[in-house]
Design an enzyme around this catalytic site. Structure first.
Site, PDB file in Angstrom:
ATOM      1  N   TYR A   1      -2.291   6.763   3.636  1.00  0.00           N
ATOM      2  CA  TYR A   1      -2.746   7.084   4.756  1.00  0.00           C
ATOM      3  C   TYR A   1      -2.924   8.374   5.141  1.00  0.00           C
ATOM      4  O   TYR A   1      -2.797   8.872   6.313  1.00  0.00           O
ATOM      5  CB  TYR A   1      -2.015   6.282   5.909  1.00  0.00           C
ATOM      6  CG  TYR A   1      -1.777   4.662   5.656  1.00  0.00           C
ATOM      7  CD1 TYR A   1      -2.908   3.802   5.738  1.00  0.00           C
ATOM      8  CD2 TYR A   1      -0.630   4.222   5.170  1.00  0.00           C
ATOM      9  CE1 TYR A   1      -2.670   2.628   5.328  1.00  0.00           C
ATOM     10  CE2 TYR A   1      -0.365   2.756   4.741  1.00  0.00           C
ATOM     11  CZ  TYR A   1      -1.543   2.224   4.817  1.00  0.00           C
ATOM     12  OH  TYR A   1      -1.527   0.696   4.627  1.00  0.00           O
TER      13      TYR A   1
ATOM     14  N   CYS B   1      -8.931  22.393  17.884  1.00  0.00           N
ATOM     15  CA  CYS B   1      -8.923  22.469  19.500  1.00  0.00           C
ATOM     16  C   CYS B   1      -8.283  21.265  20.157  1.00  0.00           C
ATOM     17  O   CYS B   1      -8.942  20.810  21.129  1.00  0.00           O
ATOM     18  CB  CYS B   1     -10.144  23.134  20.044  1.00  0.00           C
ATOM     19  SG  CYS B   1     -10.641  24.363  19.070  1.00  0.00           S
ATOM     20  N   GLU B   2      -6.911  20.782  19.892  1.00  0.00           N
ATOM     21  CA  GLU B   2      -6.160  20.038  20.482  1.00  0.00           C
ATOM     22  C   GLU B   2      -4.846  20.246  20.515  1.00  0.00           C
ATOM     23  O   GLU B   2      -4.287  20.662  19.590  1.00  0.00           O
ATOM     24  CB  GLU B   2      -6.550  18.521  19.719  1.00  0.00           C
ATOM     25  CG  GLU B   2      -7.976  17.986  19.965  1.00  0.00           C
ATOM     26  CD  GLU B   2      -8.164  16.539  20.319  1.00  0.00           C
ATOM     27  OE1 GLU B   2      -7.227  16.173  20.750  1.00  0.00           O
ATOM     28  OE2 GLU B   2      -9.200  16.135  19.867  1.00  0.00           O
TER      29      GLU B   2
ATOM     30  N   GLY C   1       0.734  -1.203   0.121  1.00  0.00           N
ATOM     31  CA  GLY C   1      -0.038   0.033  -0.017  1.00  0.00           C
ATOM     32  C   GLY C   1       0.789   1.389   0.003  1.00  0.00           C
ATOM     33  O   GLY C   1       1.017   1.857  -0.982  1.00  0.00           O
ATOM     34  N   ARG C   2       1.489   1.390   1.294  1.00  0.00           N
ATOM     35  CA  ARG C   2       2.183   2.679   1.370  1.00  0.00           C
ATOM     36  C   ARG C   2       3.293   2.802   0.211  1.00  0.00           C
ATOM     37  O   ARG C   2       3.533   3.988  -0.491  1.00  0.00           O
ATOM     38  CB  ARG C   2       3.113   2.429   2.733  1.00  0.00           C
ATOM     39  CG  ARG C   2       3.698   3.829   3.075  1.00  0.00           C
ATOM     40  CD  ARG C   2       4.401   3.644   4.444  1.00  0.00           C
ATOM     41  NE  ARG C   2       3.964   2.966   5.421  1.00  0.00           N
ATOM     42  CZ  ARG C   2       3.438   3.405   6.452  1.00  0.00           C
ATOM     43  NH1 ARG C   2       3.218   4.636   6.679  1.00  0.00           N
ATOM     44  NH2 ARG C   2       2.728   2.772   7.309  1.00  0.00           N
TER      45      ARG C   2
HETATM   46  N1  LLP Z   1      -1.777  -6.024   3.803  1.00  0.00           N
HETATM   47  C1  LLP Z   1      -2.544  -5.834   5.101  1.00  0.00           C
HETATM   48  C2  LLP Z   1      -3.521  -7.230   5.896  1.00  0.00           C
HETATM   49  C3  LLP Z   1      -2.556  -4.839   5.999  1.00  0.00           C
HETATM   50  O1  LLP Z   1      -3.171  -4.718   7.059  1.00  0.00           O
HETATM   51  C4  LLP Z   1      -2.033  -3.874   5.405  1.00  0.00           C
HETATM   52  C5  LLP Z   1      -1.797  -2.609   6.103  1.00  0.00           C
HETATM   53  C6  LLP Z   1      -1.425  -3.734   4.144  1.00  0.00           C
HETATM   54  C7  LLP Z   1      -1.448  -4.868   3.550  1.00  0.00           C
HETATM   55  C8  LLP Z   1      -0.631  -2.609   3.416  1.00  0.00           C
HETATM   56  O2  LLP Z   1       0.588  -2.305   4.305  1.00  0.00           O
HETATM   57  P1  LLP Z   1       1.629  -1.273   3.497  1.00  0.00           P
HETATM   58  O3  LLP Z   1       2.207  -1.633   2.374  1.00  0.00           O
HETATM   59  O4  LLP Z   1       0.807   0.018   3.436  1.00  0.00           O
HETATM   60  O5  LLP Z   1       2.505  -1.024   4.738  1.00  0.00           O
HETATM   61  N2  LLP Z   1      -2.173   3.933   8.976  1.00  0.00           N
HETATM   62  C9  LLP Z   1      -0.615   3.497   9.241  1.00  0.00           C
HETATM   63  C10 LLP Z   1      -0.469   2.188   8.533  1.00  0.00           C
HETATM   64  C11 LLP Z   1      -1.436   1.286   8.782  1.00  0.00           C
HETATM   65  C12 LLP Z   1      -1.242  -0.211   7.823  1.00  0.00           C
HETATM   66  C13 LLP Z   1      -2.394  -1.037   8.206  1.00  0.00           C
HETATM   67  N3  LLP Z   1      -2.233  -2.139   7.226  1.00  0.00           N
HETATM   68  C14 LLP Z   1       0.167   4.580   8.943  1.00  0.00           C
HETATM   69  O6  LLP Z   1      -0.268   5.709   8.449  1.00  0.00           O
HETATM   70  O7  LLP Z   1       1.399   4.602   9.081  1.00  0.00           O
END
Ligand code: LLP
Length: 451
Positions: A405, A377-378, A305-306
């Protein structure tokens, strides 16, 4: 100085007693989508000033090419294996982003019915979608099966039996993988670490074979794979290798029991460079995993994802108020924690760079330490702290690394409409989500009619 000269050997950050200076040109040298021309920030060939003129701030802006380049890097690095890159929709679920990836041939990793509906609306194929998440409901499962989902990544026995029940009712076998929790330390922020036995995710490594045997007995379950995802923003390859070793061991144990799989899914999690982190590259990641993966003879799935979208995106925000005090200088900007919660929630350090370079050039001269904060306001409402910047009211700043994200975690806290989103490609730009109206925030609410 030309851009290429500035890239050579320039350090991205200077830490002084007063705060952190992030050198905008050295930073953008690492971000293919961004560049300064004559002191003004551009994404691809689109001037950020133009984007602001058309769409205002706060505004998320994404580069189509940057998204596709990372997707392609994954695809190329694993070209020697049959593979499927299932982009993790939660990182950035805008239909335009999903559509671009669907056209490039991506599959998707989803965690809700809503994400699946988005994928389908963007032209993605259900058969190339994996459904992750610990709390799938009857209706989620029913919808996904009816649409022809590629695989459910199952996280508990109770979910397994629920899927079997729904599949029986629909008379349609459900393709499943078990998400194994390998108890490996991902060495990342505790909120985004998922592969430890204390985390809520997956079926423990020790129980996995028994649960597969149970699955094999169920009438409407079609065992297709094995899955694991140990966390997010991993910068080292060792935890991935450790997790893979555990999964490979399970695959062999399952073979001994006559359970044959078709795919192995290694989840997402590869980290990115926000300021000066040095995450392992996609190629190094592939080189470390390929020898072990190729021996298996299985299709390989990933769920990044990221790494696909973070550095394809920025959040543009305007300085509304400068409030120097005896102890601290606050720059109050028009984006806030409701737009980008990562700094507040994970103490994430993200780079803040000017959209126009200061006249006096680069370096710490003429800068002041500023906390870049929102108007919410935090006290937790900050986007960056102690950053050396030269600021004036009306300046537009770009927060980089905001493609993942960012918008997806945004909210309407303090009745703030969510930001607009824009895609750029070459020299063109297009609104891909209009700024919410304030009226829309309460359009579904109803005045109390009773006593
Ligand atoms: N697969 C599963 C089952 C996941 O839970 C996640 C992310 C991904 C793939 C993708 O992971 P990535 O490649 O994006 O690392 N909000 C947080 C990150 C939460 C990730 C949750 N799961 C942040 O902003 O750092």
């Amino acid at each position: 100085m030309s851009h290429s000269e500035q890239q050579t050997g320039e350090s991205v950050t200077i830490q002084t007693d007063q705060g952190l200076y992030v050198n905008p040109q050295a930073l953008t040298a690492h971000l293919p989508a961004l560049d300064y021309h004559d002191g003004a920030l551009y994404m691809e060939q689109v001037s950020i000033a133009d984007v602001v003129k058309h769409y205002g701030t706060p505004c998320y802006v994404y580069s189509k090419q940057a998204i596709l380049d990372v997707y392609q890097a994954y695809s190329d690095s694993f070209a020697s294996l049959t593979h499927q890159i299932c982009y993790a929709v939660k990182a950035n679920s805008n239909l335009a982003v999903l559509g671009i990836l669907a056209q490039a041939g991506a599959g998707f990793d989803i965690v809700s019915r809503g994400e699946l509906m988005r994928v389908l609306a963007a032209g993605g194929e259900a058969a190339r979608v994996v459904f992750s998440g610990v709390g799938k409901t009857y209706s989620d499962i029913e919808y996904a099966l009816t649409q022809g989902i590629g695989c459910f990544n199952v996280e508990s026995i109770s979910e397994l039996t629920l899927i079997n029940d729904v599949a029986q009712k629909l008379d349609k076998p459900a393709p499943i993988s078990l998400r194994v929790n390998p108890n490996v330390d991902a060495k990342t922020h505790p909120y985004i670490s998922t592969g430890l036995k204390d985390n809520k995710f997956g079926i423990t490594h020790e129980d996995a074979v028994a649960v597969y045997e149970q699955a094999a007995q169920l009438s409407h379950i079609d065992i297709v794979g094995i899955d694991c995802h140990i966390g997010s923003q991993l910068t080292e390859v060792a935890p991935f290798v450790a997790a893979l070793d555990k999964v490979v061991e399970l695959i062999h144990n399952l073979r001994d029991k006559g359970i044959e799989l078709r795919h192995i899914d290694l989840g997402g999690g590869l980290g990115v460079r926000y300021i000066d982190e040095t995450p392992v590259s996609i190629d190094e990641f592939a080189q470390a995993l390929l020898p072990k993966l190729s021996e298996l003879g299985l299709t390989v799935f990933f769920e990044p994802g990221r790494s696909i979208v973070a550095n394809a995106g920025i959040l543009l925000t305007k300085v509304d108020v400068l409030k120097p005090t005896e102890h601290k200088n606050f720059a109050i900007v028009d984006a806030a924690m409701n737009d980008l919660i990562r700094p507040a929630l994970y103490q994430a350090e993200m780079a803040v760079i000017p959209s126009v370079l200061p006249e006096n050039g680069i370096g710490t001269d003429g800068t002041q330490p500023w906390d870049i904060v929102g108007a919410i306001c935090e006290t937790g409402d900050f986007l960056a702290k102690d950053r050396l910047l030269s600021l004036a009211v009306g300046d537009v700043l770009a927060i980089t690394g905001a493609g993942a994200y960012g918008f997806t975690m945004s909210s309407n806290y303090n009745s703030r409409p969510r930001a607009s989103e824009v895609m750029v490609a070459d020299d063109s730009h297009q609104l891909i989500r209009k700024r919410e109206t304030i009226e829309a925030l309460y359009a579904d609410e109803v005045l109390w009619q009773g006593k």
